[in-house]
Design a protein around this motif. Structure first.
Motif, short mmCIF file in Angstrom:
data_model
loop_
_atom_site.label_atom_id
_atom_site.label_comp_id
_atom_site.label_asym_id
_atom_site.label_seq_id
_atom_site.Cartn_x
_atom_site.Cartn_y
_atom_site.Cartn_z
N SER A 1 0.86 -1.19 0.00
CA SER A 1 0.00 0.00 0.00
C SER A 1 0.90 1.25 0.00
CB SER A 1 -0.91 -0.02 1.23
OG SER A 1 -0.12 0.06 2.41
N PHE A 2 0.30 2.40 0.21
CA PHE A 2 0.94 3.73 0.21
C PHE A 2 2.23 3.72 1.05
CE2 PHE A 2 1.37 8.13 1.56
CZ PHE A 2 0.76 8.89 0.60
N TYR A 3 3.36 4.07 0.43
CA TYR A 3 4.64 4.03 1.15
C TYR A 3 4.75 5.17 2.18
CZ TYR A 3 6.87 0.60 -2.01
OH TYR A 3 7.21 -0.53 -2.71
N MET A 4 5.21 4.81 3.38
CA MET A 4 5.53 5.84 4.38
C MET A 4 6.57 6.81 3.83
SD MET A 4 5.89 3.37 7.70
CE MET A 4 4.59 2.21 8.10
N GLN A 5 7.46 6.28 2.99
CA GLN A 5 8.55 7.12 2.46
C GLN A 5 8.04 8.23 1.55
OE1 GLN A 5 8.81 3.97 3.18
NE2 GLN A 5 10.68 3.89 4.39
N ASN A 6 6.75 8.15 1.11
CA ASN A 6 6.20 9.27 0.33
C ASN A 6 6.28 10.57 1.14
OD1 ASN A 6 5.56 7.54 -1.77
ND2 ASN A 6 3.46 7.21 -1.08
N PHE A 7 6.21 10.45 2.46
CA PHE A 7 6.25 11.66 3.30
C PHE A 7 7.61 12.34 3.28
CE2 PHE A 7 2.78 9.19 5.36
CZ PHE A 7 1.76 10.09 5.09
N LEU A 8 8.64 11.60 2.83
CA LEU A 8 9.97 12.21 2.81
C LEU A 8 10.03 13.39 1.85
CD1 LEU A 8 12.16 8.99 2.97
CD2 LEU A 8 11.70 10.64 4.78
N SER A 9 9.14 13.40 0.85
CA SER A 9 9.15 14.55 -0.08
C SER A 9 8.64 15.81 0.63
CB SER A 9 8.32 14.24 -1.32
OG SER A 9 6.99 13.98 -0.94
N ALA B 1 9.83 16.59 3.66
CA ALA B 1 10.79 16.82 4.75
C ALA B 1 11.14 18.30 4.89
CB ALA B 1 12.06 15.99 4.51
N ALA B 2 11.29 19.00 3.76
CA ALA B 2 11.73 20.40 3.83
C ALA B 2 10.70 21.27 4.56
CB ALA B 2 11.98 20.94 2.43
N THR B 3 9.40 21.11 4.23
CA THR B 3 8.40 21.96 4.89
C THR B 3 8.14 21.49 6.32
OG1 THR B 3 6.51 20.69 4.03
CG2 THR B 3 7.27 22.59 2.71
N ILE B 4 8.30 20.19 6.57
CA ILE B 4 8.14 19.71 7.95
C ILE B 4 9.24 20.32 8.82
CG2 ILE B 4 8.33 17.66 9.44
CD1 ILE B 4 6.85 16.07 7.29
N LYS B 5 10.45 20.33 8.30
CA LYS B 5 11.57 20.90 9.06
C LYS B 5 11.41 22.42 9.23
CE LYS B 5 15.83 18.27 8.66
NZ LYS B 5 17.04 18.02 7.89
N ALA B 6 11.09 23.09 8.12
CA ALA B 6 11.11 24.57 8.14
C ALA B 6 9.87 25.17 8.78
CB ALA B 6 11.26 25.10 6.72
N GLU B 7 8.68 24.53 8.52
CA GLU B 7 7.42 25.17 8.93
C GLU B 7 6.61 24.33 9.91
OE1 GLU B 7 5.09 25.84 5.37
OE2 GLU B 7 6.90 26.12 4.20
N GLY B 8 7.01 23.06 10.08
CA GLY B 8 6.19 22.17 10.91
C GLY B 8 4.88 21.83 10.22
N LYS B 9 4.87 21.83 8.89
CA LYS B 9 3.64 21.56 8.13
C LYS B 9 3.95 20.67 6.93
CE LYS B 9 1.16 25.91 8.98
NZ LYS B 9 2.05 26.63 9.89
N LEU C 1 10.97 6.29 12.04
CA LEU C 1 11.34 7.71 12.08
C LEU C 1 12.83 7.93 12.33
CD1 LEU C 1 8.26 9.31 13.82
CD2 LEU C 1 9.09 9.75 11.52
N ARG C 2 13.44 7.10 13.16
CA ARG C 2 14.86 7.33 13.45
C ARG C 2 15.71 7.00 12.23
NH1 ARG C 2 13.87 10.66 16.78
NH2 ARG C 2 12.60 9.99 18.52
#
Ligand SMILES: NC(=O)c1ccc[n+]([C@@H]2O[C@H](COP(=O)([O-])OP(=O)(O)OC[C@H]3O[C@@H](n4cnc5c(N)ncnc54)[C@H](OP(=O)(O)O)[C@@H]3O)[C@@H](O)[C@H]2O)c1
Length: 286
Positions: free
Chosen positions: A136-144, A146-154, A279-280
């Motif tokens: 099913s849907f890869y968790m790794q899709n969320f890695l794209s 990463a930049a806004t999660i790091k910079a904006e928390g979104k 996550l780690r």
């Protein structure tokens, strides 16, 4: 000998690495051997070639009994997969494993799901033993994100408020495929694999918040605006339309149910989004 395509990719790299770890002779057809240097160091034999070139596929088949067919979504995927399967069969391979998708169904109308289904059908009709690994849907899709999660928390997607997905770690998909290639009894079997996670995208944000120790929000996007944004990164119109069609299905509430097939077949617990191993190890989010 097992031949693998897509070995420099998210799924294939873990198939190749796990086979090498188990001491199973494995050869990868790669376009750019420099990109596969770590695999070579792990014991994977490299053959340089492009799957669109039948000669290079034929050249890679010497002594091959099993083939793992792994290609990215796209307009060329079906032709590439058919070519590898046809050359494999003509060269005497006995078993083809394909990385497919849980959404590959005879009734599928999305082009990427349709391609997977048509490719599965081509393999089943070819006469070789087959195994379909359908994550099913890869968790790794969320890695794209990463930049806004790091910079904006979104992180941003056009999945509306209700969108949800059953998640799979792509490393588990690779591990599972390698297990099916290295152990007996997987001929003519189709495996739908997921983790136990079936989460809305707000719930994904809650897991990220908890695990990363700071507030992370999922922000639903207008589908047309998101398509225009994505169009800056995806060169192919076919691919852009197909991806956005999947997004629309998710926003409308389409979601597959989790399965326990991964544990049943491998004996190992699948990685969950919250687990330390997820996550780690994918430390770009931290
Ligand atoms: N993303 C998801 O949520 C999800 C879920 C379930 C199933 N899947 C399926 O998983 C499959 C694999 O996805 P992935 O994310 O692992 O792919 P990926 O990371 O994009 O890797 C694709 C691989 O294919 C290779 N490749 C592409 N064209 C080639 C060619 N002409 N000749 C030889 N090699 C070629 C690439 O080599 P280079 O390094 O040279 O580019 C790369 O190694 C897809 O079919 C997808 O539908 C994905």
């Amino acid at each position: 000998m097992i031949l693998i395509t897509g070995a420099t990719g998210r799924t294939g790299s873990h198939v190749a690495r796990e086979l090498a770890l188990r001491g199973v002779p494995v050869r990868a057809l790669v376009r750019n051997p420099a990109k596969a240097a770590a695999l070579a160091a792990a014991g994977v034999e490299l053959v340089t070639g492009d799957a669109s070139d039948a000669e290079s596929v034929r050249g890679a088949m010497r002594g091959v009994r099993k083939v793992a067919v792994i290609f990215p979504n796209g307009e060329q995927q079906l032709a590439l997969e058919k070519q590898v399967v046809d050359v494999a069969v003509a060269s005497g391979a006995e078993h083809v494993l394909k990385i497919s998708s849980m959404e590959a169904l005879p009734t599928a109308h999305n082009p990427t799901h349709r391609v997977h289904w048509d490719s599965e059908e081509h393999i089943r009709a070819s006469g070789v033993a087959w195994t379909m690994v359908r994550p099913s849907f890869y968790m790794q899709n969320f890695l794209s994100n990463a930049a806004t999660i790091k910079a904006e928390g979104k992180f941003y997607y056009p999945f509306g408020e209700r969108g949800a997905a059953a998640l799979t770690d792509s490393r588990d998909a690779g591990f599972f495929a390698a297990h099916c290639l290295a152990t007996p009894g997987h001929e003519n079997k189709s495996y739908d694999i997921t983790s136990p996670d079936k989460l809305s995208f707000h719930e994904v944000a809650a897991v990220f918040s908890r695990e990363l120790g700071r507030q992370i929000d999922y922000v639903p996007q207008d589908p047309a605006a998101y398509k225009a944004y994505l169009g800056r990164f995806l060169a192919s119109r076919w691919h852009l339309d197909a991806v956005c069609d999947i997004f629309a299905e998710i926003a409308a509430g389409y979601v597959v149910e989790p399965t326990d097939v991964f544990k049943q077949v491998t004996g190992r617990d699948p990685v969950t989004l919250a687990s330390e191993r997820c996550l780690r190890r994918e430390s770009v989010l931290i």
